[in-house]
Design a protein around this motif. Structure first.
Motif, PDB file in Angstrom:
ATOM      1  N   GLU A  53       0.831  -1.205   0.000  1.00 51.89           N
ATOM      2  CA  GLU A  53       0.000   0.000   0.000  1.00 51.89           C
ATOM      3  C   GLU A  53       0.868   1.258   0.000  1.00 51.89           C
ATOM      4  OE1 GLU A  53      -3.169   2.664   0.040  1.00 51.89           O
ATOM      5  OE2 GLU A  53      -2.998   0.570  -0.588  1.00 51.89           O
ATOM      6  N   TYR A  54       1.886   1.249   0.818  1.00 49.37           N
ATOM      7  CA  TYR A  54       2.810   2.386   0.872  1.00 49.37           C
ATOM      8  C   TYR A  54       3.507   2.570  -0.474  1.00 49.37           C
ATOM      9  CZ  TYR A  54       5.122   5.638   4.115  1.00 49.37           C
ATOM     10  OH  TYR A  54       5.537   6.732   4.809  1.00 49.37           O
ATOM     11  N   ASN A  55       3.862   1.471  -1.114  1.00 50.50           N
ATOM     12  CA  ASN A  55       4.511   1.517  -2.426  1.00 50.50           C
ATOM     13  C   ASN A  55       3.592   2.172  -3.458  1.00 50.50           C
ATOM     14  OD1 ASN A  55       6.725   0.735  -4.243  1.00 50.50           O
ATOM     15  ND2 ASN A  55       5.236  -0.686  -5.123  1.00 50.50           N
ATOM     16  N   ARG A  56       2.314   1.784  -3.424  1.00 52.06           N
ATOM     17  CA  ARG A  56       1.344   2.369  -4.359  1.00 52.06           C
ATOM     18  C   ARG A  56       1.220   3.871  -4.133  1.00 52.06           C
ATOM     19  NH1 ARG A  56      -3.501   4.239  -4.279  1.00 52.06           N
ATOM     20  NH2 ARG A  56      -3.780   3.782  -2.054  1.00 52.06           N
ATOM     21  N   GLN A  57       1.158   4.289  -2.889  1.00 48.73           N
ATOM     22  CA  GLN A  57       0.993   5.701  -2.565  1.00 48.73           C
ATOM     23  C   GLN A  57       2.208   6.529  -2.995  1.00 48.73           C
ATOM     24  OE1 GLN A  57       0.236   5.534   1.641  1.00 48.73           O
ATOM     25  NE2 GLN A  57      -1.954   5.127   1.381  1.00 48.73           N
ATOM     26  N   ILE A  58       3.403   5.997  -2.811  1.00 43.82           N
ATOM     27  CA  ILE A  58       4.607   6.722  -3.211  1.00 43.82           C
ATOM     28  C   ILE A  58       4.662   6.892  -4.725  1.00 43.82           C
ATOM     29  CG2 ILE A  58       7.132   6.618  -3.301  1.00 43.82           C
ATOM     30  CD1 ILE A  58       5.900   7.461  -0.590  1.00 43.82           C
ATOM     31  N   HIS A  59       4.252   5.868  -5.462  1.00 46.93           N
ATOM     32  CA  HIS A  59       4.258   5.983  -6.927  1.00 46.93           C
ATOM     33  C   HIS A  59       3.163   6.914  -7.429  1.00 46.93           C
ATOM     34  CE1 HIS A  59       7.454   3.325  -8.341  1.00 46.93           C
ATOM     35  NE2 HIS A  59       7.210   2.586  -7.273  1.00 46.93           N
ATOM     36  N   GLU A  60       2.105   7.092  -6.660  1.00 45.15           N
ATOM     37  CA  GLU A  60       1.107   8.094  -7.018  1.00 45.15           C
ATOM     38  C   GLU A  60       1.689   9.505  -6.895  1.00 45.15           C
ATOM     39  OE1 GLU A  60      -2.455   7.638  -4.789  1.00 45.15           O
ATOM     40  OE2 GLU A  60      -3.204   5.969  -6.007  1.00 45.15           O
ATOM     41  N   ILE A  61       2.574   9.689  -5.915  1.00 50.13           N
ATOM     42  CA  ILE A  61       3.223  10.988  -5.737  1.00 50.13           C
ATOM     43  C   ILE A  61       4.267  11.218  -6.825  1.00 50.13           C
ATOM     44  CG2 ILE A  61       4.744  12.338  -4.221  1.00 50.13           C
ATOM     45  CD1 ILE A  61       3.365  10.966  -1.844  1.00 50.13           C
ATOM     46  N   GLU A  62       5.097  10.200  -7.078  1.00 50.90           N
ATOM     47  CA  GLU A  62       6.166  10.321  -8.073  1.00 50.90           C
ATOM     48  C   GLU A  62       6.369   8.971  -8.760  1.00 50.90           C
ATOM     49  OE1 GLU A  62       8.327  11.091 -10.726  1.00 50.90           O
ATOM     50  OE2 GLU A  62       8.044  12.902  -9.499  1.00 50.90           O
ATOM     51  N   GLN A  63       5.910   8.867  -9.994  1.00 53.73           N
ATOM     52  CA  GLN A  63       5.994   7.605 -10.733  1.00 53.73           C
ATOM     53  C   GLN A  63       7.427   7.154 -10.969  1.00 53.73           C
ATOM     54  OE1 GLN A  63       3.719   7.959 -14.345  1.00 53.73           O
ATOM     55  NE2 GLN A  63       1.743   7.819 -13.301  1.00 53.73           N
ATOM     56  N   ALA A  64       8.356   8.113 -11.040  1.00 56.11           N
ATOM     57  CA  ALA A  64       9.742   7.782 -11.369  1.00 56.11           C
ATOM     58  C   ALA A  64      10.547   7.311 -10.163  1.00 56.11           C
ATOM     59  CB  ALA A  64      10.428   8.992 -12.008  1.00 56.11           C
ATOM     60  N   SER A  65       9.924   7.257  -9.001  1.00 56.87           N
ATOM     61  CA  SER A  65      10.670   6.826  -7.813  1.00 56.87           C
ATOM     62  C   SER A  65      11.035   5.346  -7.929  1.00 56.87           C
ATOM     63  CB  SER A  65       9.845   7.071  -6.544  1.00 56.87           C
ATOM     64  OG  SER A  65       8.622   6.374  -6.604  1.00 56.87           O
ATOM     65  N   ARG A  66      12.236   5.011  -7.482  1.00 55.06           N
ATOM     66  CA  ARG A  66      12.735   3.626  -7.513  1.00 55.06           C
ATOM     67  C   ARG A  66      12.530   3.021  -6.122  1.00 55.06           C
ATOM     68  NH1 ARG A  66      15.998   6.737 -10.699  1.00 55.06           N
ATOM     69  NH2 ARG A  66      17.168   7.469  -8.885  1.00 55.06           N
ATOM     70  N   THR A  67      11.490   2.224  -5.994  1.00 49.47           N
ATOM     71  CA  THR A  67      11.133   1.697  -4.680  1.00 49.47           C
ATOM     72  C   THR A  67      11.459   0.214  -4.547  1.00 49.47           C
ATOM     73  OG1 THR A  67       8.875   1.251  -5.435  1.00 49.47           O
ATOM     74  CG2 THR A  67       9.265   3.367  -4.345  1.00 49.47           C
ATOM     75  N   VAL A  68      11.712  -0.165  -3.315  1.00 43.32           N
ATOM     76  CA  VAL A  68      11.887  -1.567  -2.931  1.00 43.32           C
ATOM     77  C   VAL A  68      11.035  -1.797  -1.698  1.00 43.32           C
ATOM     78  CG1 VAL A  68      13.479  -3.277  -1.990  1.00 43.32           C
ATOM     79  CG2 VAL A  68      14.203  -1.815  -3.869  1.00 43.32           C
ATOM     80  N   ILE A  69      10.212  -2.845  -1.719  1.00 42.49           N
ATOM     81  CA  ILE A  69       9.377  -3.160  -0.559  1.00 42.49           C
ATOM     82  C   ILE A  69      10.174  -4.015   0.420  1.00 42.49           C
ATOM     83  CG2 ILE A  69       7.294  -4.338   0.233  1.00 42.49           C
ATOM     84  CD1 ILE A  69       6.047  -3.701  -2.500  1.00 42.49           C
ATOM     85  N   LEU A  70      10.255  -3.533   1.653  1.00 36.18           N
ATOM     86  CA  LEU A  70      10.950  -4.273   2.708  1.00 36.18           C
ATOM     87  C   LEU A  70      10.100  -4.184   3.978  1.00 36.18           C
ATOM     88  CD1 LEU A  70      13.500  -5.824   3.610  1.00 36.18           C
ATOM     89  CD2 LEU A  70      14.488  -3.617   4.282  1.00 36.18           C
TER      90      LEU A  70
END
Length: 356
Positions: free
Chosen positions: A139-156
């Motif tokens: 859920e947090y990953n989805r929200q961060i990509h809504e703010i900035e699609q270009a962010s490079r995220t890793v779920i931990l």
């Protein structure tokens, strides 16, 4: 590999400090990693906080020059934490050091929505530029990509060590709240649910322990007095270290009726002892608490449902089933072994990209 880690002072209460402590205590030398930690935040008045950060900033610059870290690994939430980490991020760009930001703040998304357009662009820029953004769940990953699609995220997901001790059923159950006593934690709602249980005559076989401190403490104690539930509730202050482990071992159910969360370490710690959990369905809590399987999820502020779910757990057979499921889920999904394996791989991948 050399890593500079940045985050709260160990003296700061809360889940972020618990995660930082867990990471600092890990045997990084066995992974071929040398880690240095510099705290950038400590409690106090605004002047004290600023002076503490200025001193930390100078130490960070000196460490970048002398220690020459391969990676800067930062723990960030919102408000002032963002400003401090953004300043360090600019240093990383200057020294050409890749940075990894571990995002913890449960209110980060809400805070972003309240920021000015200028501040919001700074936030998006950081999300775009940092080498990697660690988030706590889907859920947090989805929200961060809504703010900035270009962010490079890793779920931990957060993780815990599973103790040998397993909570056991008792005729008088101890229900535990662990956390800072602030409004968003919903402790006032918990006290209201306890009042409802008293009206139903259900407090003979249960006692509630509020383990935490914060600005709402006195108001909450007054609420307990005003509703005549003081015999069923104990306020024990902030608990950590061995005292917290002993308290967890003596407790049976965890309750966390928050209005905002990421994936609280307190939930995983409780589950590791075999404690069923009643928590609000916010953030990434549903990744750890499965409704009807190892606990119950409620809507924030729904004190009636909170009381109902706590009452369900007073049945011995039902409690034992939820308890076993809670412990097994931590073993399967939230073990510290997998956590550090993923984090170590991320460090080496990031360092490898730097060399290419």
């Amino acid at each position: 590999m050399k890593i500079l880690m940045i985050g709260n002072s160990p003296k700061v209460h809360g889940g972020i400090s618990a995660v930082i402590r867990q990471i600092r205590e890990y045997d990084w030398k066995s992974e071929g990693i040398r880690m240095v930690f510099i705290p950038t935040f400590r409690g106090g008045c605004n002047t004290q906080k600023l002076l503490y950060f200025v001193w930390a900033y100078c130490r960070i610059v000196w460490t970048m020059v002398v220690f020459k870290p391969d990676i800067v690994y930062m723990h960030m939430s919102h408000h002032g934490s963002f400003d401090r980490k953004n300043a360090v991020h600019r240093l990383c760009r200057m020294f050409r050091i890749p940075d990894i930001i571990h995002l913890h703040g449960s209110e980060f998304v809400r805070w972003y929505g309240e920021c000015s357009a200028k501040k919001a662009e700074k936030i998006r820029k950081l999300l775009r530029e940092c080498g990697c953004m660690i988030v706590l769940g889907q859920e947090y990953n989805r929200q961060i990509h809504e703010i900035e699609q270009a962010s490079r995220t890793v779920i931990l997901n957060n993780a815990v060590i599973v103790p040998q001790i397993h909570t056991e059923w008792k005729e008088c159950l101890q229900v535990l709240f662990l956390g800072v006593l602030i409004k968003r934690k919903g402790v006032s709602d918990l006290l209201d649910a306890i009042r409802l249980l008293k009206e139903r005559g259900k407090l003979k076989s249960v006692h509630f322990v509020i383990a935490g401190s914060g600005p709402e403490e006195e108001a909450l104690k007054k609420q307990a007095e005003d509703t005549s539930i003081t015999d069923a509730v104990s306020f024990v202050g902030w608990i950590e270290g061995e005292k917290k482990m002993r308290l967890l071992a003596k407790s049976h159910i965890l309750v966390l009726p928050s209005y905002n969360e990421g994936l609280p370490v307190a939930i995983l710690e409780a589950m590791s002892y075999g404690m069923p959990v009643v928590a609000s369905a916010v953030g990434d809590v549903p990744e750890a608490v499965i409704h009807g399987y190892n606990g119950y999820l409620i809507k924030p502020g729904d004190t009636g449902e909170l009381a109902n779910d706590l009452e369900k757990m007073m049945d011995r057979e039902h409690f034992l089933k939820l308890s076993e499921n809670a412990r097994q889920l931590v073993i399967d999904k939230f073990s510290d072994k997998q956590y550090f394996h993923t984090l170590t791989e991320l460090f080496f991948r990031t360092e490898k990209r730097k060399r290419l």
